[in-house]
Design an enzyme around this catalytic site. Structure first.
Site, PDB file in Angstrom:
ATOM      1  NE  ARG A  77     -18.907 -70.985 -37.490  1.00  0.00           N
ATOM      2  CZ  ARG A  77     -18.854 -69.843 -36.808  1.00  0.00           C
ATOM      3  NH1 ARG A  77     -19.618 -69.675 -35.734  1.00  0.00           N
ATOM      4  NH2 ARG A  77     -18.054 -68.857 -37.186  1.00  0.00           N
ATOM      5  CG  HIS A 102     -24.657 -65.885 -39.130  1.00  0.00           C
ATOM      6  ND1 HIS A 102     -25.180 -66.586 -38.068  1.00  0.00           N
ATOM      7  CD2 HIS A 102     -23.680 -65.094 -38.593  1.00  0.00           C
ATOM      8  CE1 HIS A 102     -24.563 -66.257 -36.946  1.00  0.00           C
ATOM      9  NE2 HIS A 102     -23.650 -65.331 -37.239  1.00  0.00           N
ATOM     10  CG  HIS A 176     -24.968 -60.882 -35.569  1.00  0.00           C
ATOM     11  ND1 HIS A 176     -23.888 -60.287 -34.964  1.00  0.00           N
ATOM     12  CD2 HIS A 176     -24.613 -62.171 -35.778  1.00  0.00           C
ATOM     13  CE1 HIS A 176     -22.921 -61.162 -34.832  1.00  0.00           C
ATOM     14  NE2 HIS A 176     -23.326 -62.313 -35.309  1.00  0.00           N
ATOM     15  CB  SER A 177     -27.655 -55.491 -32.106  1.00  0.00           C
ATOM     16  OG  SER A 177     -28.565 -54.973 -33.064  1.00  0.00           O
ATOM     17  CE1 TYR A 178     -21.606 -57.824 -34.650  1.00  0.00           C
ATOM     18  CE2 TYR A 178     -19.711 -58.152 -33.230  1.00  0.00           C
ATOM     19  CZ  TYR A 178     -20.413 -58.449 -34.382  1.00  0.00           C
ATOM     20  OH  TYR A 178     -19.897 -59.365 -35.266  1.00  0.00           O
ATOM     21  CG  ASP A 249     -18.708 -67.569 -31.491  1.00  0.00           C
ATOM     22  OD1 ASP A 249     -17.939 -67.664 -32.465  1.00  0.00           O
ATOM     23  OD2 ASP A 249     -19.928 -67.313 -31.602  1.00  0.00           O
ATOM     24  CD  GLU A 310     -25.204 -63.962 -32.660  1.00  0.00           C
ATOM     25  OE1 GLU A 310     -25.387 -64.836 -33.534  1.00  0.00           O
ATOM     26  OE2 GLU A 310     -24.071 -63.582 -32.309  1.00  0.00           O
TER      27      GLU A 310
HETATM   28  C1  G6D Z   1     -17.649 -65.265 -35.964  1.00  0.00           C
HETATM   29  O1  G6D Z   1     -18.009 -67.297 -34.760  1.00  0.00           O
HETATM   30  C2  G6D Z   1     -18.437 -65.946 -34.869  1.00  0.00           C
HETATM   31  C3  G6D Z   1     -19.913 -65.910 -35.162  1.00  0.00           C
HETATM   32  O2  G6D Z   1     -20.641 -66.465 -34.081  1.00  0.00           O
HETATM   33  C4  G6D Z   1     -20.345 -64.457 -35.389  1.00  0.00           C
HETATM   34  O3  G6D Z   1     -21.709 -64.415 -35.674  1.00  0.00           O
HETATM   35  C5  G6D Z   1     -19.526 -63.887 -36.538  1.00  0.00           C
HETATM   36  O4  G6D Z   1     -18.141 -63.946 -36.242  1.00  0.00           O
HETATM   37  C6  G6D Z   1     -19.885 -62.424 -36.758  1.00  0.00           C
HETATM   38  O5  G6D Z   1     -17.731 -66.036 -37.124  1.00  0.00           O
END
Ligand code: G6D
Length: 346
Positions: A77, A102, A176-178, A249, A310
């Site tokens: 952000r 992003h 941004h892989s989960y 986060d 990330e």
């Molecule tokens: C939410 O705050 C989180 C971010 O960090 C994340 O990248 C996004 O969801 C996917 O906004």
């Protein structure tokens, strides 16, 4: 080793990298999105360890989770969607309230990258190229960006990012892989044991904007130096865990004291993922706000289903002293690398 290429929806291509150990990594040219990573559990059963949509049109229709995507120009952000370079103000697209998240709606997660597959004796991979023009999203500079995904037979996935700009600008690329090491979304990541080589993290305000304070992890649920289960930050929540939606986060600043910057382990499958990077830190996001009911490959989405690592510099540096800078001087080469290695707990 080989690469399979599939046409997707008549407009994209999916590249699947195979090493000789059975591990595969699948990537879309759209967003450079990693759609699947298949690695074995302790019984040799392969499972997918990243979140991805079942129906690929969702990647274009629902950007809000950024599943698997390349993020840029600046991941994270940017407060008030603005910054100054050499007293020159820049006003970006504000896509989250009055802030930018992003890279905005024209961010790299929704770009169709130009892909060149490659293979040699030791590796198989793809190179993704994109040119971002001066003024795009409000950012200065024409930037040529190359991201390379490389898979080797030691089950390492190496992500390399390089870029040059003709004007001094802001740049912080990441993926941004989960991750979910249970495999095939069998469980949430509450049971994931995470170690992070970090003694400080960045304090957030209620809008998830850095306050400018670095906070010591000592005596908090953010101290992962000796390893801890993620669920400890979901249950026994501190003020900062609450601000993030009962989870994490937050940007962790690496100390570079340990062999790996981060390690993620899941005991029932026996899977372990180590992460090494030359980046100064990373945002760990534990999908606290991932909504229910999205149709993913192996089942419906739900909260805490994945953990994102990330790796990046911090956009807080655009407004505060003392943070890893995201400024890329004109003509200088941005060169970053993050390596994810998949294995089994001994
Ligand atoms: C939410 O705050 C989180 C971010 O960090 C994340 O990248 C996004 O969801 C996917 O906004």
């Amino acid at each position: 080793m080989r690469i399979d290429i599939k046409d997707i929806l008549g407009k994209w291509k999916e590249y699947t990298l195979f090493n000789d150990m059975g591990m595969t990594v699948s990537v879309l040219d759209y967003g450079g999105i990693i759609t699947e990573i298949m690695v074995p559990d302790r019984n040799g059963k392969f499972g997918n360890v990243v979140l991805g949509f079942k129906n690929y049109t969702e990647y274009e229709q629902n950007h809000s989770n950024y599943f698997g995507a390349i993020i840029g120009r600046v991941a994270g952000r940017i407060e008030d969607a603005s910054f100054e370079i050499n007293n020159q103000p820049y006003h970006l697209e504000a896509n989250e309230g009055h802030h930018q998240l992003h890279g905005g709606s024209k961010g790299f997660h929704q770009v169709k990258w130009s892909v060149t597959p490659f293979q040699n004796k030791k590796a198989v991979g793809i190179r993704l190229d994109h040119k971002s023009i001066d003024g795009e999203g409000g950012y200065p500079g024409n930037i040529d960006i190359t991201v390379t995904y490389t898979l080797t037979n030691d089950n390492k996935l190496t992500l390399e990012y390089s870029a040059t700009s003709d004007k001094t600008t802001a740049l912080a690329l990441t993926n941004h892989s989960y991750f979910n090491l249970n495999g095939d979304l069998k469980n949430t990541v509450e049971n994931h044991h995470v170690t992070i080589d970090s003694g400080h993290f960045v304090e957030l305000n209620q809008e998830l904007i850095p306050t400018g304070r670095l906070i010591s992890v000592d005596e908090t649920s953010f101290d992962f130096r000796g390893g801890r289960l993620l669920k400890e930050g979901f249950e026994d929540v501190s003020v900062q865990n609450k601000i993030a939606g009962k989870g994490y986060d937050h940007y962790f600043v690496f100390d570079h004291h340990l062999e790996n910057n981060a390690v993620v382990q899941e005991s029932s499958s026996g899977r372990i993922m180590t992460m090494k990077t030359d980046q100064p830190g990373m945002v760990m996001y534990t999908s606290n706000t991932l909504m229910d009911g999205l149709e993913l490959k192996e089942g419906p989405s739900r909260r805490y289903l994945g953990v994102c690592l990330e790796t990046q510099s911090s956009p807080a540096s655009l407004h505060h002293e003392g943070f890893p800078s995201v400024i890329l001087p004109a003509g200088e080469c941005y060169q970053k690398q993050t390596v994810f290695t998949f294995g089994l707990q001994s």
